[in-house]
Design a protein around this motif. Structure first.
Motif, mmCIF file in Angstrom:
data_model
loop_
_atom_site.group_PDB
_atom_site.id
_atom_site.type_symbol
_atom_site.label_atom_id
_atom_site.label_comp_id
_atom_site.label_asym_id
_atom_site.label_seq_id
_atom_site.Cartn_x
_atom_site.Cartn_y
_atom_site.Cartn_z
ATOM 1 N N ILE A 156 -12.492 -1.528 -4.969
ATOM 2 C CA ILE A 156 -13.186 -0.261 -5.220
ATOM 3 C C ILE A 156 -12.331 0.653 -6.100
ATOM 4 C CG2 ILE A 156 -14.034 1.851 -4.119
ATOM 5 C CD1 ILE A 156 -15.865 -0.667 -3.873
ATOM 6 N N LEU A 157 -11.035 0.688 -5.863
ATOM 7 C CA LEU A 157 -10.151 1.508 -6.700
ATOM 8 C C LEU A 157 -10.137 1.004 -8.142
ATOM 9 C CD1 LEU A 157 -7.169 2.139 -4.254
ATOM 10 C CD2 LEU A 157 -8.873 3.794 -5.060
ATOM 11 N N ILE A 158 -10.105 -0.298 -8.325
ATOM 12 C CA ILE A 158 -10.163 -0.880 -9.670
ATOM 13 C C ILE A 158 -11.490 -0.524 -10.331
ATOM 14 C CG2 ILE A 158 -10.280 -3.053 -10.972
ATOM 15 C CD1 ILE A 158 -8.365 -4.222 -8.783
ATOM 16 N N LEU A 166 -14.547 5.329 -14.562
ATOM 17 C CA LEU A 166 -14.054 6.583 -15.140
ATOM 18 C C LEU A 166 -13.658 6.418 -16.601
ATOM 19 C CD1 LEU A 166 -11.912 7.878 -12.134
ATOM 20 C CD2 LEU A 166 -14.072 8.853 -12.973
ATOM 21 N N GLY A 167 -13.152 5.247 -16.952
ATOM 22 C CA GLY A 167 -12.687 4.998 -18.311
ATOM 23 C C GLY A 167 -13.793 4.695 -19.308
ATOM 24 N N PRO A 211 -17.717 5.783 -19.207
ATOM 25 C CA PRO A 211 -18.837 6.380 -18.463
ATOM 26 C C PRO A 211 -20.228 6.090 -19.049
ATOM 27 C CG PRO A 211 -17.750 8.058 -19.759
ATOM 28 C CD PRO A 211 -16.951 6.791 -19.944
ATOM 29 N N THR A 212 -20.576 4.801 -19.145
ATOM 30 C CA THR A 212 -21.935 4.410 -19.516
ATOM 31 C C THR A 212 -22.863 4.706 -18.334
ATOM 32 O OG1 THR A 212 -21.591 2.182 -18.668
ATOM 33 C CG2 THR A 212 -21.105 2.542 -21.016
ATOM 34 N N ALA A 213 -24.149 4.597 -18.544
ATOM 35 C CA ALA A 213 -25.105 4.823 -17.455
ATOM 36 C C ALA A 213 -24.812 3.901 -16.277
ATOM 37 C CB ALA A 213 -26.530 4.616 -17.954
ATOM 38 N N LYS A 214 -24.532 2.644 -16.574
ATOM 39 C CA LYS A 214 -24.219 1.682 -15.511
ATOM 40 C C LYS A 214 -23.002 2.142 -14.716
ATOM 41 C CE LYS A 214 -21.496 -1.702 -15.973
ATOM 42 N NZ LYS A 214 -20.723 -2.871 -16.386
ATOM 43 N N ASN A 215 -21.957 2.543 -15.397
ATOM 44 C CA ASN A 215 -20.733 2.939 -14.705
ATOM 45 C C ASN A 215 -20.880 4.268 -13.968
ATOM 46 O OD1 ASN A 215 -19.390 0.606 -15.347
ATOM 47 N ND2 ASN A 215 -18.448 1.445 -17.186
ATOM 48 N N LEU A 216 -21.685 5.181 -14.496
ATOM 49 C CA LEU A 216 -21.953 6.426 -13.771
ATOM 50 C C LEU A 216 -22.713 6.131 -12.482
ATOM 51 C CD1 LEU A 216 -22.943 8.814 -16.700
ATOM 52 C CD2 LEU A 216 -20.793 8.800 -15.412
ATOM 53 N N TYR A 217 -23.624 5.190 -12.545
ATOM 54 C CA TYR A 217 -24.370 4.776 -11.363
ATOM 55 C C TYR A 217 -23.417 4.183 -10.323
ATOM 56 C CZ TYR A 217 -27.742 2.169 -8.518
ATOM 57 O OH TYR A 217 -28.472 1.657 -7.468
ATOM 58 N N ILE A 218 -22.575 3.273 -10.761
ATOM 59 C CA ILE A 218 -21.600 2.654 -9.846
ATOM 60 C C ILE A 218 -20.708 3.727 -9.237
ATOM 61 C CG2 ILE A 218 -19.541 1.175 -9.767
ATOM 62 C CD1 ILE A 218 -20.980 -0.615 -11.872
ATOM 63 N N LYS A 219 -20.206 4.613 -10.075
ATOM 64 C CA LYS A 219 -19.320 5.689 -9.612
ATOM 65 C C LYS A 219 -19.991 6.550 -8.543
ATOM 66 C CE LYS A 219 -16.887 9.697 -11.422
ATOM 67 N NZ LYS A 219 -17.836 10.823 -11.416
#
Length: 161
Positions: A138-140, A146-147, A149-157
């Motif tokens: 989860i930390l990874i 954070l590095g 911030p696409t829509a997919k990564n914002l969703y995951i975050k």
């Protein structure tokens, strides 16, 4: 691909879809992230009306397009990258969310075990079952989100906070 990712990060999602589509239609081996990011946007258009479409001014007709195209794009990604944990995970996750198809912790673990890359993306879902056991992954994953911030990564975050 850089143009598509840039538009995705800048929340110009319709323009990002156009750029990702252009990227995957080129006569070169397209990076897997193009397929995943594009499929994710289509899925979000189809599934996340209140959470995604309304705040981002996505026209309603994109929901219909998205429900069909997300699976077509994922299938293309799988055909080119059959050993990818992430692309297989998203195919299963999209079905789970769009069709309320039960997706178990064990099914997710099987995806991780059955494919050869070491993607940590499925751990945002596994975290729902056992937060402590997946702390490292989860930390990874949070650092990755954070590095980039696409829509997919914002969703995951949004699941990791």
């Amino acid at each position: 691909m850089l143009e598509a990712v840039s538009k995705d990060i800048n929340k110009e999602y319709i323009a990002a879809v156009t750029a990702y589509e252009k990227c995957i239609s080129a006569d070169v081996l397209t990076p897997l992230d193009c397929y995943i990011n594009l499929a994710f946007l289509y899925w979000a258009f189809a599934c996340e009306h209140i959470e995604f479409n309304i705040p981002n001014s996505i026209p309603d007709e994109w929901g219909t397009v998205g429900s069909k195209r997300c699976f077509e794009i994922i299938a293309k990604g799988i055909s080119l990258y059959p050993d990818s944990v992430e692309v297989h995970f998203w195919r299963r996750y999209f079905k789970h969310r769009l069709y309320h198809d039960d997706f178990t912790e064990q099914e997710c673990k099987n995806i991780i075990e059955n494919y050869s890359d070491k993607s940590v993306v499925p751990f945002f879902f596994l975290r729902l079952f056992d937060r402590a056991n997946y702390k490292t992954e989860i930390l990874i994953l949070l650092q990755q989100a954070l590095g980039n911030p696409t829509a997919k990564n914002l969703y995951i975050k949004s699941f990791l906070n």
